[in-house]
Design an enzyme around this catalytic site. Structure first.
Site, PDB file in Angstrom:
ATOM      1  N   ASP A  36      -1.694   7.000  79.085  1.00  0.00           N
ATOM      2  CA  ASP A  36      -1.973   8.376  79.554  1.00  0.00           C
ATOM      3  C   ASP A  36      -0.920   8.863  80.548  1.00  0.00           C
ATOM      4  O   ASP A  36      -0.389   9.965  80.417  1.00  0.00           O
ATOM      5  CB  ASP A  36      -3.413   8.534  80.094  1.00  0.00           C
ATOM      6  N   SER A 124     -14.943   2.874  84.310  1.00  0.00           N
ATOM      7  CA  SER A 124     -14.687   4.113  85.046  1.00  0.00           C
ATOM      8  C   SER A 124     -15.879   4.693  85.798  1.00  0.00           C
ATOM      9  O   SER A 124     -16.208   5.872  85.663  1.00  0.00           O
ATOM     10  CB  SER A 124     -14.168   5.186  84.093  1.00  0.00           C
ATOM     11  N   SER A 125     -16.482   3.858  86.597  1.00  0.00           N
ATOM     12  CA  SER A 125     -17.553   4.378  87.442  1.00  0.00           C
ATOM     13  C   SER A 125     -16.991   5.411  88.422  1.00  0.00           C
ATOM     14  O   SER A 125     -17.668   6.381  88.772  1.00  0.00           O
ATOM     15  CB  SER A 125     -18.240   3.242  88.200  1.00  0.00           C
ATOM     16  N   ASP A 170      -9.697   8.906  82.056  1.00  0.00           N
ATOM     17  CA  ASP A 170     -11.085   8.632  82.429  1.00  0.00           C
ATOM     18  C   ASP A 170     -11.835   9.918  82.767  1.00  0.00           C
ATOM     19  O   ASP A 170     -12.963  10.141  82.319  1.00  0.00           O
ATOM     20  CB  ASP A 170     -11.146   7.681  83.633  1.00  0.00           C
TER      21      ASP A 170
HETATM   22  C1  GLA Z   1      -7.449   3.215  84.348  1.00  0.00           C
HETATM   23  C2  GLA Z   1      -6.883   4.593  84.700  1.00  0.00           C
HETATM   24  C3  GLA Z   1      -6.564   5.402  83.451  1.00  0.00           C
HETATM   25  C4  GLA Z   1      -5.720   4.607  82.465  1.00  0.00           C
HETATM   26  C5  GLA Z   1      -6.319   3.214  82.249  1.00  0.00           C
HETATM   27  C6  GLA Z   1      -5.438   2.349  81.399  1.00  0.00           C
HETATM   28  O1  GLA Z   1      -8.704   3.344  83.744  1.00  0.00           O
HETATM   29  O2  GLA Z   1      -7.790   5.314  85.495  1.00  0.00           O
HETATM   30  O3  GLA Z   1      -5.931   6.614  83.790  1.00  0.00           O
HETATM   31  O4  GLA Z   1      -4.386   4.539  82.876  1.00  0.00           O
HETATM   32  O5  GLA Z   1      -6.561   2.543  83.463  1.00  0.00           O
HETATM   33  O6  GLA Z   1      -5.331   2.855  80.117  1.00  0.00           O
END
Ligand code: GLA
Length: 378
Positions: A36, A124-125, A170
């Site tokens: 990303d 991703s909390s 996320d």
């Molecule tokens: C974390 C970051 C994302 C992304 C992922 C790896 O979740 O918050 O932006 O870079 O790692 O893909």
């Protein structure tokens, strides 16, 4: 999702009366890791676990927060330039500040919140927390920001108030997700499309290594810095615009580590495109093959795996799982596994047995149900 009635009760006993309730989810990512912030593609969807918050404007200059899961409270004023020192509350403080900077007149409010995204599992909390408050406060204080702008407010919070130079995946996923669909986002253009996710004969399951993944103060930012160094040398804005030929031509000018990291990213951009095509044909074995390749790259070239995650992926392969890889930033957290129905039970049983035998602790299977994005519940 946690019991929102309990949340409201907790709000009533702390602040009195009723509040509006909002929810934003955590996410999975089928493929496209660490692409990303390199302008590449990602393939996320939301889970049904997330953060729920009961929130009510209080007509005062103060924000009062109670994090029910942690049993901790915090108060701050949106005009205060320092903000709380407790990292957990800085997520909400950052969202408030960024919303104000974007023109939303956020005033004081009371909030009680909690969630069921396992912490440190790479689901991703933190994005769920940011998205829940960004969506809710925009709604409650009469803002008119679209979902992508709200996602960027969550991302800016990570950058400026927490110190993680994350990409947009996320927060994007938490804001835009739809039940039963994955999304392919082009992080360079911001364009995305929904892919219905009904993999006939297969199931997606996460396996949490229970090694706590923590991006704050982690080597995550170092990976990003490597990518930016290579992009600058190649004369492109992001690695997405570099080619393998170009990268090879720069070989002697790069450290071996930066070279390997960039090689992983270029491969991953291609793999996401291959997975989109394979999904179009319903070829889930190919999707799985690409997932294993991603893991190899993340482990050997990008160096964001750990022995526990490598073990989980090796075991998945041994047990006939179609595809498996570490998911999210890495350094712990979950693997994501694409498993044929007939292998599902044996896989989970055996995996839990061998993991405990090898590491002396339990791993935790988390079946994936793809849910909706940020919203007001009532
Ligand atoms: C974390 C970051 C994302 C992304 C992922 C790896 O979740 O918050 O932006 O870079 O790692 O893909």
């Amino acid at each position: 999702m946690i019991d929102t009635h309990l949340l409201q009760q907790s709000f009533a006993s702390r602040f009195g009366g009723e509040a509006a309730v909002f929810f934003a989810p955590g996410r999975i990512n089928l493929i496209g890791e660490h692409t990303d912030y390199n302008g590449g593609f990602v393939f996320p969807g939301a889970v049904t676990q997330g953060i729920s918050a009961a929130i009510r404007p209080n007509g005062k200059p103060t924000v009062n927060l109670y994090a029910a899961d942690l049993g901790r409270a915090c108060s701050f004023e949106p005009t205060d330039d320092e903000g709380p020192s407790d990292t957990h509350f800085r997520y909400v403080y950052g969202v408030v500040r960024e919303l104000k900077a974007a023109g939303v007149e956020v005033q004081g409010f009371d909030a009680v919140y909690g969630g069921d995204v396992p912490l440190g599992a790479g689901m991703s909390s933190s994005a769920a927390l940011e998205s829940c408050f960004a969506y809710a406060l925009c709604d409650l204080f009469g803002g008119h920001l679209d979902r992508m702008t709200l996602a960027r407010i969550g991302q800016a919070t990570e950058h400026k108030y927490v110190g993680v130079k994350c990409g947009i995946m996320d927060q994007f996923a938490s804001m835009h997700a739809r039940e039963g669909a994955l999304m392919r986002l082009d992080c360079r253009s911001g364009q995305f499309e929904y892919f219905p996710w009904h993999p006939d004969g297969y199931r997606l399951v996460l396996v949490n290594s229970c090694v706590k993944h923590e991006l704050v103060g982690s080597p995550y930012n170092e990976r990003r810095a490597s990518c930016e160094r290579v992009a600058a040398l190649a004369g492109v804005d992001t690695l997405r615009d570099c080619t393998l030929e170009k990268l090879s031509s720069l070989h002697s000018k790069l450290s071996a580590q930066d070279y390997r990291r960039a090689r992983y990213v270029l491969g991953e951009v291609e793999r996401v495109i291959a997975v989109g095509d394979a999904l179009g044909r319903g070829d889930y074995e190919e999707v799985g093959r690409q997932m294993y390749l991603t893991h190899e790259g993340l482990s050997r070239d990008y160096e964001v795996s750990c022995p526990e995650l490598d073990f989980l992926v090796d075991e998945a392969r041994r047990l006939g799982v179609s595809g498996a890889r570490l998911m999210g930033g890495g350094f712990g957290g979950c693997t994501v596994n694409l498993v044929r129905n007939e292998r599902y039970d044996v896989f989970l049983e055996e995996m839990q047995r061998t993991y405990r035998a090898r590491f002396g602790v339990a791993c935790q299977p988390i079946p994936v149900v793809i849910g909706d994005g940020a919203r007001r519940l009532f």
